[in-house]
Write a protein that holds these residues in place. Structure first.
Motif, PDB file in Angstrom:
ATOM      1  N   LEU A  99       0.874  -1.183   0.000  1.00  0.00           N
ATOM      2  CA  LEU A  99       0.000   0.000   0.000  1.00  0.00           C
ATOM      3  C   LEU A  99       0.902   1.221   0.000  1.00  0.00           C
ATOM      4  CD1 LEU A  99      -2.443  -1.260   2.774  1.00  0.00           C
ATOM      5  CD2 LEU A  99      -2.804  -1.365   0.302  1.00  0.00           C
ATOM      6  N   VAL A 100       1.457   1.539  -1.151  1.00  0.00           N
ATOM      7  CA  VAL A 100       2.611   2.421  -1.197  1.00  0.00           C
ATOM      8  C   VAL A 100       2.275   3.893  -1.103  1.00  0.00           C
ATOM      9  CG1 VAL A 100       2.709   2.594  -3.717  1.00  0.00           C
ATOM     10  CG2 VAL A 100       4.823   2.763  -2.374  1.00  0.00           C
ATOM     11  N   GLY A 101       1.101   4.310  -1.543  1.00  0.00           N
ATOM     12  CA  GLY A 101       0.799   5.734  -1.626  1.00  0.00           C
ATOM     13  C   GLY A 101       0.132   6.287  -0.394  1.00  0.00           C
ATOM     14  N   ALA A 102      -0.055   7.603  -0.373  1.00  0.00           N
ATOM     15  CA  ALA A 102      -0.752   8.281   0.712  1.00  0.00           C
ATOM     16  C   ALA A 102      -2.262   8.192   0.521  1.00  0.00           C
ATOM     17  CB  ALA A 102      -0.323   9.745   0.757  1.00  0.00           C
ATOM     18  N   GLY A 122      13.680  -6.153   2.114  1.00  0.00           N
ATOM     19  CA  GLY A 122      12.260  -5.808   2.081  1.00  0.00           C
ATOM     20  C   GLY A 122      11.597  -5.722   3.444  1.00  0.00           C
ATOM     21  N   TYR A 123      10.613  -4.822   3.554  1.00  0.00           N
ATOM     22  CA  TYR A 123       9.761  -4.676   4.723  1.00  0.00           C
ATOM     23  C   TYR A 123       8.380  -5.266   4.392  1.00  0.00           C
ATOM     24  CZ  TYR A 123      12.970  -1.069   6.617  1.00  0.00           C
ATOM     25  OH  TYR A 123      14.050  -0.372   7.105  1.00  0.00           O
ATOM     26  N   GLY A 124       7.693  -5.754   5.422  1.00  0.00           N
ATOM     27  CA  GLY A 124       6.310  -6.199   5.244  1.00  0.00           C
ATOM     28  C   GLY A 124       6.172  -7.429   4.383  1.00  0.00           C
ATOM     29  N   GLY A 125       6.444  -8.602   4.970  1.00  0.00           N
ATOM     30  CA  GLY A 125       6.288  -9.827   4.202  1.00  0.00           C
ATOM     31  C   GLY A 125       4.860 -10.033   3.725  1.00  0.00           C
ATOM     32  N   GLY A 126       3.892  -9.755   4.599  1.00  0.00           N
ATOM     33  CA  GLY A 126       2.484  -9.868   4.221  1.00  0.00           C
ATOM     34  C   GLY A 126       1.942  -8.599   3.604  1.00  0.00           C
ATOM     35  N   ILE A 127       2.002  -7.497   4.380  1.00  0.00           N
ATOM     36  CA  ILE A 127       1.484  -6.198   3.930  1.00  0.00           C
ATOM     37  C   ILE A 127       2.461  -5.101   4.337  1.00  0.00           C
ATOM     38  CG2 ILE A 127      -0.382  -4.502   4.142  1.00  0.00           C
ATOM     39  CD1 ILE A 127      -2.289  -6.759   4.801  1.00  0.00           C
ATOM     40  N   TYR A 128       2.687  -4.170   3.422  1.00  0.00           N
ATOM     41  CA  TYR A 128       3.528  -3.006   3.697  1.00  0.00           C
ATOM     42  C   TYR A 128       2.709  -1.740   3.466  1.00  0.00           C
ATOM     43  CZ  TYR A 128       7.401   0.358   3.200  1.00  0.00           C
ATOM     44  OH  TYR A 128       8.257   1.414   3.327  1.00  0.00           O
ATOM     45  N   ALA A 129       2.660  -0.876   4.495  1.00  0.00           N
ATOM     46  CA  ALA A 129       1.886   0.366   4.417  1.00  0.00           C
ATOM     47  C   ALA A 129       2.740   1.496   4.997  1.00  0.00           C
ATOM     48  CB  ALA A 129       0.577   0.225   5.175  1.00  0.00           C
ATOM     49  N   PRO A 130       3.520   2.200   4.174  1.00  0.00           N
ATOM     50  CA  PRO A 130       4.549   3.088   4.692  1.00  0.00           C
ATOM     51  C   PRO A 130       4.124   4.505   5.067  1.00  0.00           C
ATOM     52  CG  PRO A 130       4.686   2.991   2.302  1.00  0.00           C
ATOM     53  CD  PRO A 130       3.596   2.040   2.716  1.00  0.00           C
ATOM     54  N   THR A 131       2.928   4.937   4.705  1.00  0.00           N
ATOM     55  CA  THR A 131       2.573   6.332   4.953  1.00  0.00           C
ATOM     56  C   THR A 131       1.656   6.473   6.157  1.00  0.00           C
ATOM     57  OG1 THR A 131       0.674   6.282   3.453  1.00  0.00           O
ATOM     58  CG2 THR A 131       2.796   6.883   2.499  1.00  0.00           C
ATOM     59  N   LEU A 136      -5.575   0.951   7.409  1.00  0.00           N
ATOM     60  CA  LEU A 136      -5.637  -0.471   7.089  1.00  0.00           C
ATOM     61  C   LEU A 136      -6.543  -1.150   8.112  1.00  0.00           C
ATOM     62  CD1 LEU A 136      -4.706  -3.053   5.661  1.00  0.00           C
ATOM     63  CD2 LEU A 136      -2.640  -3.005   7.080  1.00  0.00           C
ATOM     64  N   LYS A 137      -7.700  -1.632   7.650  1.00  0.00           N
ATOM     65  CA  LYS A 137      -8.675  -2.290   8.527  1.00  0.00           C
ATOM     66  C   LYS A 137      -8.630  -3.793   8.270  1.00  0.00           C
ATOM     67  CE  LYS A 137     -11.744   1.731   8.161  1.00  0.00           C
ATOM     68  NZ  LYS A 137     -13.092   2.212   7.750  1.00  0.00           N
ATOM     69  N   LEU A 138      -8.255  -4.553   9.278  1.00  0.00           N
ATOM     70  CA  LEU A 138      -8.133  -5.997   9.160  1.00  0.00           C
ATOM     71  C   LEU A 138      -9.184  -6.653  10.054  1.00  0.00           C
ATOM     72  CD1 LEU A 138      -4.253  -6.176   9.502  1.00  0.00           C
ATOM     73  CD2 LEU A 138      -5.560  -6.423   7.381  1.00  0.00           C
ATOM     74  N   THR A 139     -10.083  -7.409   9.449  1.00  0.00           N
ATOM     75  CA  THR A 139     -11.151  -8.054  10.214  1.00  0.00           C
ATOM     76  C   THR A 139     -11.151  -9.549   9.927  1.00  0.00           C
ATOM     77  OG1 THR A 139     -12.515  -6.054  10.041  1.00  0.00           O
ATOM     78  CG2 THR A 139     -13.617  -8.083  10.710  1.00  0.00           C
ATOM     79  N   LEU A 159       3.237   2.348   9.022  1.00  0.00           N
ATOM     80  CA  LEU A 159       3.397   3.606   9.745  1.00  0.00           C
ATOM     81  C   LEU A 159       2.062   4.319   9.888  1.00  0.00           C
ATOM     82  CD1 LEU A 159       6.701   4.941   8.151  1.00  0.00           C
ATOM     83  CD2 LEU A 159       6.406   3.760  10.328  1.00  0.00           C
ATOM     84  N   GLY A 160       1.008   3.699   9.374  1.00  0.00           N
ATOM     85  CA  GLY A 160      -0.307   4.332   9.367  1.00  0.00           C
ATOM     86  C   GLY A 160      -1.198   3.830  10.480  1.00  0.00           C
ATOM     87  N   ASN A 161      -2.484   3.945  10.286  1.00  0.00           N
ATOM     88  CA  ASN A 161      -3.491   3.589  11.272  1.00  0.00           C
ATOM     89  C   ASN A 161      -4.025   2.204  10.959  1.00  0.00           C
ATOM     90  OD1 ASN A 161      -5.449   3.611  13.236  1.00  0.00           O
ATOM     91  ND2 ASN A 161      -6.848   4.915  12.086  1.00  0.00           N
TER      92      ASN A 161
END
Length: 199
Positions: A99-102, A122-131, A136-139, A159-161
């Motif tokens: 999830l690379v963008g803002a 690399g960062y985030g083997g499963g998911i990477y969200a740098p901004t 990111l809502k995980l249910t 680095l996000g919510n």
């Protein structure tokens, strides 16, 4: 629908979505696709992508997003899917999803995210969200055996919510053995939110 064994010299070997595109996909399998960014799917800016019953297996994003590479101002909604065995091989992050963008809002429910790899540094083997302004809502998701070669966020690096919830009626979950690598987040993420304890 099967999207298999495609190669792209740049973005989105399986599907490339142009700016302001809206797409709905159901029951599609992306497998063995190889691209520079987003082995399975690449989205440009301001896209909306709704997915259910998807399978992403053994896709390669050489420089990020083995399965999916999601850019700025995108909305991703995914449910009942399987993201397994996808890799970033050369450099970059997000073995499963990048999830690379803002200003991205990604809602992922009842989805298996396992055995994805972000090699080299690399960062985030499963998911990477740098901004910081990504949500990111995980249910009810299951994370298992994802690897970030840098050691930063085997399952999720953000680095996000991040909002992790189980399928329990009260929204509670057990912490499990793995934690979310998220300096700005207050909650750990369960290794298994799909079948986590409701007590």
């Amino acid at each position: 629908c099967l999207i298999d064994e495609n190669t792209a010299s740049s973005h989105g070997a399986g599907v490339w979505m142009g700016t302001t595109t809206t797409a709905t996909m159901s029951g599609t399998t992306f497998s063995n696709n190889i691209g520079y960014y987003g082995g399975g799917v690449y989205t440009s800016t301001t896209c909306t992508l709704i997915m259910s019953g998807m399978t992403f297996f053994s896709n390669t994003g050489r420089y990020g997003g083995g399965a999916m590479y999601i850019a700025t101002n995108n909305v991703l909604t995914m449910s009942a899917s399987n993201i397994t065995g996808n890799v970033v091989t050369t450099s970059g992050h997000g073995g499963g999803i990048n999830l690379v963008g803002a200003n991205i809002v990604a809602s992922i429910a009842t989805t298996y995210i396992r055995n994805n790899r972000a090699f080299t540094t690399g960062y985030g083997g499963g998911i990477y969200a740098p901004t910081v302004n990504t949500v990111l809502k995980l249910t009810g998701c299951l994370f298992y055996d994802n690897v970030a070669s840098s050691g930063n966020g085997n399952d999720v690096k953000s680095l996000g919510n991040v909002i992790p919830k189980s399928l329990c009626a009260d929204g509670s979950y057990s912490t499990g053995s793995r934690v979310l690598d998220c300096p700005t987040c207050s909650e750990p993420i369960a290794a298994d939110l799909m079948t986590g304890s409701c007590s």
